[in-house]
Each structure stands twice: as C-alpha cells, then as structure tokens.
Design a protein around this motif. Structure first.
Motif, PDB file in Angstrom:
ATOM      1  N   ALA A   1       0.766  -1.258  -0.034  1.00  0.00           N
ATOM      2  CA  ALA A   1       0.017   0.060   0.053  1.00  0.00           C
ATOM      3  C   ALA A   1       0.785   1.148  -0.017  1.00  0.00           C
ATOM      4  CB  ALA A   1      -0.994   0.073   1.131  1.00  0.00           C
ATOM      5  N   GLU A   2       1.716   1.410   0.866  1.00  0.00           N
ATOM      6  CA  GLU A   2       2.784   2.445   0.885  1.00  0.00           C
ATOM      7  C   GLU A   2       3.596   2.573  -0.217  1.00  0.00           C
ATOM      8  OE1 GLU A   2       4.720   5.992   2.249  1.00  0.00           O
ATOM      9  OE2 GLU A   2       2.786   4.921   2.678  1.00  0.00           O
ATOM     10  N   LYS A   3       4.114   1.624  -0.849  1.00  0.00           N
ATOM     11  CA  LYS A   3       4.863   1.509  -2.018  1.00  0.00           C
ATOM     12  C   LYS A   3       3.949   1.791  -3.230  1.00  0.00           C
ATOM     13  CE  LYS A   3       8.300  -2.261  -0.503  1.00  0.00           C
ATOM     14  NZ  LYS A   3       9.625  -1.119  -0.766  1.00  0.00           N
ATOM     15  N   SER A   4       2.919   1.532  -3.314  1.00  0.00           N
ATOM     16  CA  SER A   4       2.242   1.833  -4.525  1.00  0.00           C
ATOM     17  C   SER A   4       1.412   3.457  -4.447  1.00  0.00           C
ATOM     18  CB  SER A   4       0.977   1.133  -4.707  1.00  0.00           C
ATOM     19  OG  SER A   4       0.022   1.040  -3.496  1.00  0.00           O
ATOM     20  N   ARG A   5       1.285   3.783  -3.031  1.00  0.00           N
ATOM     21  CA  ARG A   5       1.017   5.341  -2.917  1.00  0.00           C
ATOM     22  C   ARG A   5       1.910   6.041  -3.486  1.00  0.00           C
ATOM     23  NH1 ARG A   5       2.505   9.359  -0.219  1.00  0.00           N
ATOM     24  NH2 ARG A   5       3.870   8.188   1.321  1.00  0.00           N
ATOM     25  N   ARG A   6       3.269   5.699  -3.020  1.00  0.00           N
ATOM     26  CA  ARG A   6       4.484   6.764  -3.319  1.00  0.00           C
ATOM     27  C   ARG A   6       4.631   6.556  -4.949  1.00  0.00           C
ATOM     28  NH1 ARG A   6       7.524   4.195   1.125  1.00  0.00           N
ATOM     29  NH2 ARG A   6       8.524   3.049  -0.295  1.00  0.00           N
ATOM     30  N   LEU A   7       4.235   5.421  -5.626  1.00  0.00           N
ATOM     31  CA  LEU A   7       4.539   5.514  -7.038  1.00  0.00           C
ATOM     32  C   LEU A   7       3.307   6.155  -7.876  1.00  0.00           C
ATOM     33  CD1 LEU A   7       5.696   4.200  -9.685  1.00  0.00           C
ATOM     34  CD2 LEU A   7       4.241   2.041  -9.160  1.00  0.00           C
ATOM     35  N   PHE A   8       2.164   5.919  -7.234  1.00  0.00           N
ATOM     36  CA  PHE A   8       0.965   6.435  -7.957  1.00  0.00           C
ATOM     37  C   PHE A   8       1.088   8.061  -7.933  1.00  0.00           C
ATOM     38  CE2 PHE A   8      -1.634   2.252  -7.209  1.00  0.00           C
ATOM     39  CZ  PHE A   8      -0.826   1.867  -8.043  1.00  0.00           C
ATOM     40  N   GLU A   9       1.407   8.536  -6.636  1.00  0.00           N
ATOM     41  CA  GLU A   9       1.476  10.190  -6.605  1.00  0.00           C
ATOM     42  C   GLU A   9       2.542  10.567  -7.180  1.00  0.00           C
ATOM     43  OE1 GLU A   9      -0.542  10.459  -1.959  1.00  0.00           O
ATOM     44  OE2 GLU A   9       1.622  11.039  -2.271  1.00  0.00           O
ATOM     45  N   GLU A  10       3.820   9.649  -7.616  1.00  0.00           N
ATOM     46  CA  GLU A  10       4.689  10.214  -8.565  1.00  0.00           C
ATOM     47  C   GLU A  10       4.253  10.493  -9.796  1.00  0.00           C
ATOM     48  OE1 GLU A  10       9.021   8.575 -10.092  1.00  0.00           O
ATOM     49  OE2 GLU A  10       8.308   8.102  -8.108  1.00  0.00           O
ATOM     50  N   LEU A  11       3.489   9.283 -10.261  1.00  0.00           N
ATOM     51  CA  LEU A  11       2.947   9.474 -11.652  1.00  0.00           C
ATOM     52  C   LEU A  11       2.089  10.512 -11.804  1.00  0.00           C
ATOM     53  CD1 LEU A  11       3.128   5.642 -12.341  1.00  0.00           C
ATOM     54  CD2 LEU A  11       4.513   7.283 -13.130  1.00  0.00           C
ATOM     55  N   GLY A  12       1.010  10.491 -10.854  1.00  0.00           N
ATOM     56  CA  GLY A  12      -0.087  11.441 -10.856  1.00  0.00           C
ATOM     57  C   GLY A  12      -1.431  10.930 -11.448  1.00  0.00           C
TER      58      GLY A  12
END
Length: 366
Positions: free
Chosen positions: A297-308
């Motif tokens: 969850a935390e890893k995907s949050r960082r990735l998704f917020e980086e991609l927008g």
C-alpha cells in the motif's frame, strides 16, 4: 522422467528428443503439440543437432500434458543467421522469460520453474523475433514454492482478458529456476471467502518446509455481502491469522502484503486511502505475529502520487474505444492493472522481498 522436444523441419532428430514440426498440433492422444498454431513457420539453417533448426512460434502456444506439480523447464532459443527476441509465458499467462535476446549465431539456454495445476503445461511465445530450438521439461521437487493467496489484483489472467493482469502473474520472471510461483489468487475473493471455498486448504496440502505463502486481501473484505465481508478490527485479522497458522504448521514462511491502492486522487493530487482501517489491521497483525510485512500500500501510494492522475493510467486498465481488442468499447478501471502496470507492481513486491531480507528468495532473484 524428462520430456524433450526438438523443434524444426522433419529430418534427423537428436537422440532422446521428439521432433516437433508444423504438423504437430495438440491432441490429447499424443499429449503435446501447438495450440492455435496458424502461421507457425520453421527453418533449417545448419545441420547442427538442436540448434541448427527451429520454429518461429509468433503468437503461438505449445502445450504438454503433465502431472500437477513443479517442473524445471530448459529452453534453447536462437538463430544462426539473425538476431532474436523471445518472450515466454506459462499457464495463466505467467511471465517467465522477458525479451530474451540473441545476436546472429548466438543461442540462449534458459531455465525456469513452473508450478502446474490442471494437468497441462502451456508455453506461449511472443516478441519481435521469437525462436524455439529445443525444450526439456523435468519434474522437480527441489524448488522453493512461493504460494500466492489473494484477489484479482494478484491473480493470473487469461488471454481473453488481455491486457488485464495481476501482479502475481508477473512475479515468476524475477526468479531463477530455483523458485516456482504457485498463484492461487482469484478475483472477487476476500480473506473469508477464499477460505470458505477451500482455496487455503488446497494450498495447505501442497505447502512444505521452506516454502513461502504471500497473503494479500482487503479489496473484497470491504464488500458488504455476507460471504465476503470482514471487520478490520475483528474478523479480518482473525481470518488472516488462519493463513499464518497454515504456513507455520507446514514450516513454511508466511508474508503479509498490504493491499495495493486503487487509483483515486483528491483535488491536490494526493492518493485517497480507500482501504481505510484494513491497511492498519495488516500492519498491526504483522507486528503481533512477528510476520514479515511487504507494505505494498505504501509503496504503491508513492509510485501513484509520483505518476499522478494521468501517469497512472499507464498502470491501470485504462483504454479508449478500440484501443484494446477485449475492451472494444473502452475501459476506465481504477482497481485492476494492465500488463505494464502489473509488472511495475511486481517490481515493488520484489523490492519488498529484498528489504525484508527474505534470504532464500533473495538469493534466487534474477
């Protein structure tokens, strides 16, 4: 006993091998052959055994009837005259070899592990210049088996759903032949319904000492129908404990994985937490039970917020009308992944494996 196949035009056959030509379409009596073999071509470049000839299996699949279990598969791919690029998937569209490239006159000798259920091993081929010269399939009890229990974000897809893909079907390509991935994840299941349907019991029958059980639920535990719903404060961790106990009873290693996030953003571009207390419940349970945790969850949050909001459309199952053959009217799915995305999520899982120092898995990563 190993099964060995020599691909190419008819003629001399390497000792101990079965020749496979364009005429060898699958039938149950033979127990092997090409499925959807239209357009397969064959070439003989040299008189060398095995490597001198090959087939070009673009978009084709080769099926072999075998007993259920783990197998070591050895594959030879190359061309005496031309460069090649071959990608191989196994049952359930699991990616095992990704863009294996050779130059003219070079041959790749690759090995990978496969967990077979349903009595058939099927290898699907793609790539810009795929080749297969030879194939050997050997039963093996030596591999570590990495079992996956989860929902549609983890599961194997079928070709009919392309490009839909769970991260579990991308995971095999990250491991050498010493690790076989057994993906038991199924769409629409919660930690509760997975057990009720006997799916955990099926895993428990196969688990052995030294194996791993990765557990990711939560998407469907939130649903309000009685067969699936669990409460994050009580019944959700209670059900997850049953997976932990099942693994430990077989001297296998349980690993908890928090649910990968959905694609929902607020006005500031931050990801919304649609899993709420279910994520904290997994984290707390991992601490209480001293179980390794991969915080996807935390890893995907960082990735998704980086991609927008726009960039994440390349991760999730988004496409306009006519973009994907299986979704001709277009699709906007904020929960499930396309192959490009599931591969990226699998990379995050592998990152977690390294961070948690799951040593007997780390040492066999490619």
């Amino acid at each position: 006993m190993s099964l060995r196949f020599d691909f190419g035009p008819g003629g001399a056959v390497e000792n101990g091998y079965t020749k496979v030509t364009e005429a060898d379409l699958y039938d149950s009596e033979k127990g092997y052959g090409f499925v959807d073999g239209l357009g397969i071509t064959y070439r003989r470049r040299e008189e060398q055994p095995l490597t001198g000839d090959f087939c070009i299996p673009f978009g084709a699949a080769f099926a072999v009837d075998v007993k259920d279990g783990n197998y070591l598969v050895s594959l030879t791919a190359g061309d005496a005259w031309a460069p090649t690029c071959t990608t191989v998937k196994t049952n359930g569209e699991r990616l095992v070899l990704r863009e294996i490239r050779t130059v003219a006159g070079q041959y790749a000798f690759e090995q990978f592990a496969v967990n077979v259920r349903g009595g058939q091993l099927k290898l699907s081929f793609s790539g810009i210049a795929p080749r297969i010269n030879a194939l050997e399939i050997t039963p093996s009890g030596e591999q570590i088996t990495l079992f996956l229990a989860g929902d549609s974000t983890v599961t194997d897809s079928s070709g009919k759903g392309f490009p839909f893909s769970g991260w579990g079907q991308m995971l095999p390509c990250f491991f050498r032949h010493d690790v076989a991935v057994a993906n038991h994840a199924a769409g629409g299941r919660s930690s509760k319904s997975f057990i009720a349907e006997g799916r955990l019991a099926a895993i428990e029958e196969e688990l052995k000492e030294g194996d791993y059980l990765f557990i990711q639920f939560g998407h469907n535990d939130q649903k309000w129908d009685e067969p699936r719903h669990t409460d994050p404060a009580t019944t959700y961790p209670e059900h997850l404990r049953r997976y932990i106990d099942a693994a430990r009873s077989r001297k296998a290693v349980p690993v908890l994985v928090t649910s990968v996030h959905r694609r929902y953003f607020d006005d500031s571009g931050k990801l919304k937490n649609t899993h709420d207390a279910y994520l904290d419940a997994v984290r707390q349970l991992a601490e209480e039970e001293a179980v390794a945790l991969i915080d996807l969850a935390e890893k995907s949050r960082r990735l998704f917020e980086e991609l927008g909001p726009e960039g994440t459309k390349s991760i999730f199952l988004w496409g306009g009308p006519g973009e994907w053959m299986n979704y001709a009217g277009g699709i906007q799915d904020n929960t499930h992944f396309q192959e490009r995305g599931s591969l990226r999520i699998a990379e995050l899982v592998v990152e977690g494996i390294r961070e948690r120092n799951l040593q007997s898995l780390v040492m066999f990563l490619r």
